[in-house]
Design a protein around this motif. Structure first.
Motif, PDB file in Angstrom:
ATOM      1  N   ALA A   1      46.684 -32.985 -10.939  1.00  0.00           N
ATOM      2  CA  ALA A   1      47.773 -32.955  -9.952  1.00  0.00           C
ATOM      3  C   ALA A   1      47.123 -33.505  -8.604  1.00  0.00           C
ATOM      4  N   ALA A   2      46.200 -32.426  -8.206  1.00  0.00           N
ATOM      5  CA  ALA A   2      45.561 -32.828  -6.898  1.00  0.00           C
ATOM      6  C   ALA A   2      45.046 -34.136  -6.762  1.00  0.00           C
ATOM      7  N   ALA A   3      44.360 -34.348  -7.623  1.00  0.00           N
ATOM      8  CA  ALA A   3      43.595 -35.709  -7.762  1.00  0.00           C
ATOM      9  C   ALA A   3      44.483 -36.645  -7.377  1.00  0.00           C
ATOM     10  N   VAL A   4      45.657 -36.795  -7.924  1.00  0.00           N
ATOM     11  CA  VAL A   4      46.631 -37.711  -8.073  1.00  0.00           C
ATOM     12  C   VAL A   4      47.292 -37.891  -6.511  1.00  0.00           C
ATOM     13  N   ARG A   5      47.622 -36.671  -6.008  1.00  0.00           N
ATOM     14  CA  ARG A   5      48.055 -36.547  -4.671  1.00  0.00           C
ATOM     15  C   ARG A   5      46.969 -37.009  -3.595  1.00  0.00           C
ATOM     16  N   GLN A   6      45.955 -36.680  -3.819  1.00  0.00           N
ATOM     17  CA  GLN A   6      44.835 -37.200  -2.678  1.00  0.00           C
ATOM     18  C   GLN A   6      44.615 -38.455  -2.852  1.00  0.00           C
ATOM     19  N   THR A   7      44.803 -39.247  -3.930  1.00  0.00           N
ATOM     20  CA  THR A   7      44.692 -40.700  -3.726  1.00  0.00           C
ATOM     21  C   THR A   7      45.818 -41.480  -3.396  1.00  0.00           C
ATOM     22  N   LEU A   8      46.928 -41.011  -3.854  1.00  0.00           N
ATOM     23  CA  LEU A   8      48.370 -41.669  -3.583  1.00  0.00           C
ATOM     24  C   LEU A   8      48.649 -41.396  -1.864  1.00  0.00           C
ATOM     25  N   ASP A   9      48.075 -40.161  -1.413  1.00  0.00           N
ATOM     26  CA  ASP A   9      48.216 -39.985   0.121  1.00  0.00           C
ATOM     27  C   ASP A   9      47.153 -40.952   0.848  1.00  0.00           C
ATOM     28  N   HIS A  10      45.973 -41.172   0.435  1.00  0.00           N
ATOM     29  CA  HIS A  10      45.208 -42.064   0.885  1.00  0.00           C
ATOM     30  C   HIS A  10      45.711 -43.523   0.781  1.00  0.00           C
ATOM     31  N   PHE A  11      46.449 -43.893  -0.218  1.00  0.00           N
ATOM     32  CA  PHE A  11      47.152 -45.293  -0.045  1.00  0.00           C
ATOM     33  C   PHE A  11      48.107 -45.220   0.949  1.00  0.00           C
ATOM     34  N   HIS A  12      49.005 -43.939   0.992  1.00  0.00           N
ATOM     35  CA  HIS A  12      50.183 -44.005   2.092  1.00  0.00           C
ATOM     36  C   HIS A  12      49.655 -44.405   3.253  1.00  0.00           C
ATOM     37  N   ALA A  13      48.523 -43.559   3.424  1.00  0.00           N
ATOM     38  CA  ALA A  13      47.883 -43.669   5.016  1.00  0.00           C
ATOM     39  C   ALA A  13      47.342 -45.088   5.302  1.00  0.00           C
ATOM     40  N   GLN A  14      46.978 -45.884   4.365  1.00  0.00           N
ATOM     41  CA  GLN A  14      46.642 -47.007   4.592  1.00  0.00           C
ATOM     42  C   GLN A  14      47.877 -48.228   4.486  1.00  0.00           C
ATOM     43  N   GLY A  15      49.049 -47.525   4.569  1.00  0.00           N
ATOM     44  CA  GLY A  15      50.037 -48.365   4.636  1.00  0.00           C
ATOM     45  C   GLY A  15      50.755 -48.976   3.260  1.00  0.00           C
ATOM     46  N   ALA A  16      50.186 -48.471   2.115  1.00  0.00           N
ATOM     47  CA  ALA A  16      50.789 -48.966   0.827  1.00  0.00           C
ATOM     48  C   ALA A  16      52.149 -48.327   0.726  1.00  0.00           C
ATOM     49  N   ARG A  17      53.098 -49.049   0.210  1.00  0.00           N
ATOM     50  CA  ARG A  17      54.302 -48.253  -0.246  1.00  0.00           C
ATOM     51  C   ARG A  17      54.812 -48.671  -1.589  1.00  0.00           C
ATOM     52  N   ARG A  18      54.059 -49.381  -2.366  1.00  0.00           N
ATOM     53  CA  ARG A  18      54.614 -49.826  -3.829  1.00  0.00           C
ATOM     54  C   ARG A  18      53.242 -49.443  -4.586  1.00  0.00           C
ATOM     55  N   PRO A  19      52.748 -48.538  -4.695  1.00  0.00           N
ATOM     56  CA  PRO A  19      51.599 -48.030  -5.840  1.00  0.00           C
ATOM     57  C   PRO A  19      52.237 -48.271  -7.222  1.00  0.00           C
ATOM     58  N   VAL A  20      51.038 -48.564  -7.927  1.00  0.00           N
ATOM     59  CA  VAL A  20      51.484 -48.673  -9.350  1.00  0.00           C
ATOM     60  C   VAL A  20      50.162 -48.021 -10.102  1.00  0.00           C
ATOM     61  N   LEU A  21      50.671 -47.173 -11.219  1.00  0.00           N
ATOM     62  CA  LEU A  21      49.734 -46.442 -11.908  1.00  0.00           C
ATOM     63  C   LEU A  21      49.453 -47.029 -13.165  1.00  0.00           C
ATOM     64  N   VAL A  22      48.139 -47.469 -13.673  1.00  0.00           N
ATOM     65  CA  VAL A  22      47.765 -47.612 -14.994  1.00  0.00           C
ATOM     66  C   VAL A  22      47.098 -46.532 -15.666  1.00  0.00           C
ATOM     67  N   VAL A  23      47.783 -45.921 -16.864  1.00  0.00           N
ATOM     68  CA  VAL A  23      47.275 -44.979 -17.501  1.00  0.00           C
ATOM     69  C   VAL A  23      47.160 -44.939 -18.773  1.00  0.00           C
ATOM     70  N   PRO A  24      46.410 -44.266 -19.626  1.00  0.00           N
ATOM     71  CA  PRO A  24      46.322 -44.605 -21.131  1.00  0.00           C
ATOM     72  C   PRO A  24      47.653 -44.089 -22.046  1.00  0.00           C
ATOM     73  N   ASP A  25      48.102 -44.568 -22.968  1.00  0.00           N
ATOM     74  CA  ASP A  25      49.136 -44.011 -23.327  1.00  0.00           C
ATOM     75  C   ASP A  25      48.450 -42.824 -24.380  1.00  0.00           C
ATOM     76  N   SER A  26      48.312 -41.695 -23.860  1.00  0.00           N
ATOM     77  CA  SER A  26      47.430 -40.463 -24.228  1.00  0.00           C
ATOM     78  C   SER A  26      48.382 -39.212 -24.290  1.00  0.00           C
ATOM     79  N   THR A  27      48.017 -38.448 -25.302  1.00  0.00           N
ATOM     80  CA  THR A  27      48.754 -36.955 -25.067  1.00  0.00           C
ATOM     81  C   THR A  27      47.771 -35.996 -24.642  1.00  0.00           C
ATOM     82  N   THR A  28      46.561 -36.445 -23.991  1.00  0.00           N
ATOM     83  CA  THR A  28      45.912 -35.155 -23.535  1.00  0.00           C
ATOM     84  C   THR A  28      46.505 -34.661 -22.092  1.00  0.00           C
ATOM     85  N   ARG A  29      46.096 -33.401 -21.895  1.00  0.00           N
ATOM     86  CA  ARG A  29      46.730 -32.612 -20.813  1.00  0.00           C
ATOM     87  C   ARG A  29      46.453 -33.488 -19.468  1.00  0.00           C
ATOM     88  N   PHE A  30      45.245 -34.021 -19.372  1.00  0.00           N
ATOM     89  CA  PHE A  30      44.917 -34.486 -18.218  1.00  0.00           C
ATOM     90  C   PHE A  30      45.723 -35.754 -17.873  1.00  0.00           C
TER      91      PHE A  30
END
Length: 411
Positions: free
Chosen positions: A240-269
């Motif tokens: 969770a902290a890793a995602v927040r850190q990355t999206l905050d970095h995007f936001h600071a660079q002016g991004a407002r429409r981020p998209v996430l590509v994630v595996p279709d997986s049931t792992t906790r991560f």
């Protein structure tokens, strides 16, 4: 008996006491004597004198030759014993044992002499005796819970390849060997192995191996999905902290429409990544854009990238790649869809792929630090097995965002 009196350079008993001795290459073994090879041509071995001087066996092969056991039709060469190494090195058995175990007050020269002699003679400690003394086989099972349908392909993943290598190297440094098990292992495949513990990396929700191992009273070391279970221990990254850190970095660079590509997986991560992304977007009133890669591997993941970047209203201006793919291939996909990186699209890949530093532009990566995860996991494992640690707690390893040009807008 003193070390000096144990070995005087003659040792006639070494040539006579071993069954099958026929006199070739035996005797006093002076430094210039040499040892005959198996062909009987009379050529000398590459080395004559032993490390302690006087005996001159040269190596383990020469020792086996003198025993007569290495010749065709004879029994296998007898196991080199600690006393054999002591005689060869001109040291006491106690001194050699201390040298090989890294104990005792020995000079560097004596310690090196003992170790080099043991190496040349092919000496190995008696694993069975050690197991009986310690009550452990010093074997650790290792399984990657994800990718159960193709159980050995995890080594094609830069992350899992580095995690596996680091786990094996760290364990070996602590005196444990790692046994690779396939994902989705059945109990019949590991039940007969004398495993002291099993590392289950990223177990999926329906994988029964954790339950089977715990039922067999084998300690399990995994991610935080096993937290609170008796006999289970965990080391994890803060997704969770890793995602927040990355999206905050995007936001600071002016991004407002981020998209996430994630595996279709049931792992906790991956479940935590998805949840953290949704929470972050909801907190800022931004649309949740998520595309799932149906299968692992560059082909299916790049297909998911192209879906995420496809034509349509409000094209994304930032891409967070959690599904693992080659960074150069992700850049190529973005360019095929008319994006300039980082001008039109900011890019961050969760990746341990070293090519990310050498692309144009260099790609920002979120490292899950597999070496640090392995180090923390094996340290915890050793504390449980050797120090009697009973708590079933764990540790969170911080991730590392390596910011490069792909996620930084000029000006």
């Amino acid at each position: 008996m003193t070390e000096a009196s144990e070995h005087d350079g003659t040792t006639p008993e070494r040539g006579a006491a071993v069954p099958g001795q026929d006199g070739h290459g035996g005797g006093t073994g002076d430094a210039g004597t040499g040892t005959r090879n198996r062909s009987g041509t009379g050529s000398e071995s590459e080395s004559g004198a032993g490390a302690g001087g006087g005996t001159g066996s040269g190596d383990a092969g020469a020792w086996a030759e003198r025993s007569g056991a290495a010749r065709p039709g004879r029994a296998a060469a007898p196991r080199v014993r600690l006393v054999d190494v002591a005689r060869e090195a001109g040291l006491s058995k106690t001194t050699v044992s201390a040298a090989l175990n890294g104990t005792g007050r020995l000079s560097p020269e004596v310690r090196e002499r003992a170790r080099e002699t043991a190496r040349r003679m092919g000496y190995r400690p008696n694993a069975t005796a050690r197991q009986l003394r310690a009550g452990r086989a010093r074997l650790i099972g290792y399984v990657v819970g994800e990718l159960a349908d193709t159980p050995w392909t995890f080594l094609e993943s830069p992350y899992f390849a580095r995690l596996t290598g680091a786990t094996a190297a760290t364990a070996l440094a602590r005196g444990y060997a790692v046994v690779l098990l396939p994902a989705g292992s059945l109990q019949s495949e590991w039940a007969a192995l004398p495993l002291d513990a099993v590392v289950v990396a990223d177990p999926v929700a329906d994988d029964r191996i954790v339950e089977d191992l715990l039922a067999a009273r084998i300690p399990v070391f995994s991610d935080r999905s096993v937290e609170g279970r008796s006999g289970a221990h965990w080391v994890d990254v803060d997704a969770a902290a890793a995602v927040r850190q990355t999206l905050d970095h995007f936001h600071a660079q002016g991004a407002r429409r981020p998209v996430l590509v994630v595996p279709d997986s049931t792992t906790r991560f991956h479940q935590e990544v998805d949840a953290a992304h949704r929470e972050w977007c909801a907190a800022r009133g931004l649309p949740v854009r998520t595309v799932r890669a149906a299968e692992p591997g560059n082909g299916p993941v790049i297909q998911a990238v192209e879906t995420a970047l496809g034509a349509g209203p409000g094209r994304p201006d930032a891409l967070l790649m959690v599904a693992e793919a080659s960074p150069p291939l992700v850049l190529d996909a973005a360019r095929r869809h008319g994006y300039d990186v980082p001008g039109d699209l900011l890019l961050v890949c969760v990746s341990e792929d070293e090519t990310a530093e050498h692309t144009q532009p260099p790609v920002t990566t979120l490292s899950l630090r597999p070496e640090a995860v392995a180090e923390a996991g094996i340290a915890h494992l050793v504390a449980v097995l050797e120090q009697g640690l009973r708590e079933t707690g764990g540790a969170l390893v911080p991730v590392r965002l390596d910011v490069r040009a792909s996620s930084v807008r000029s000006g």
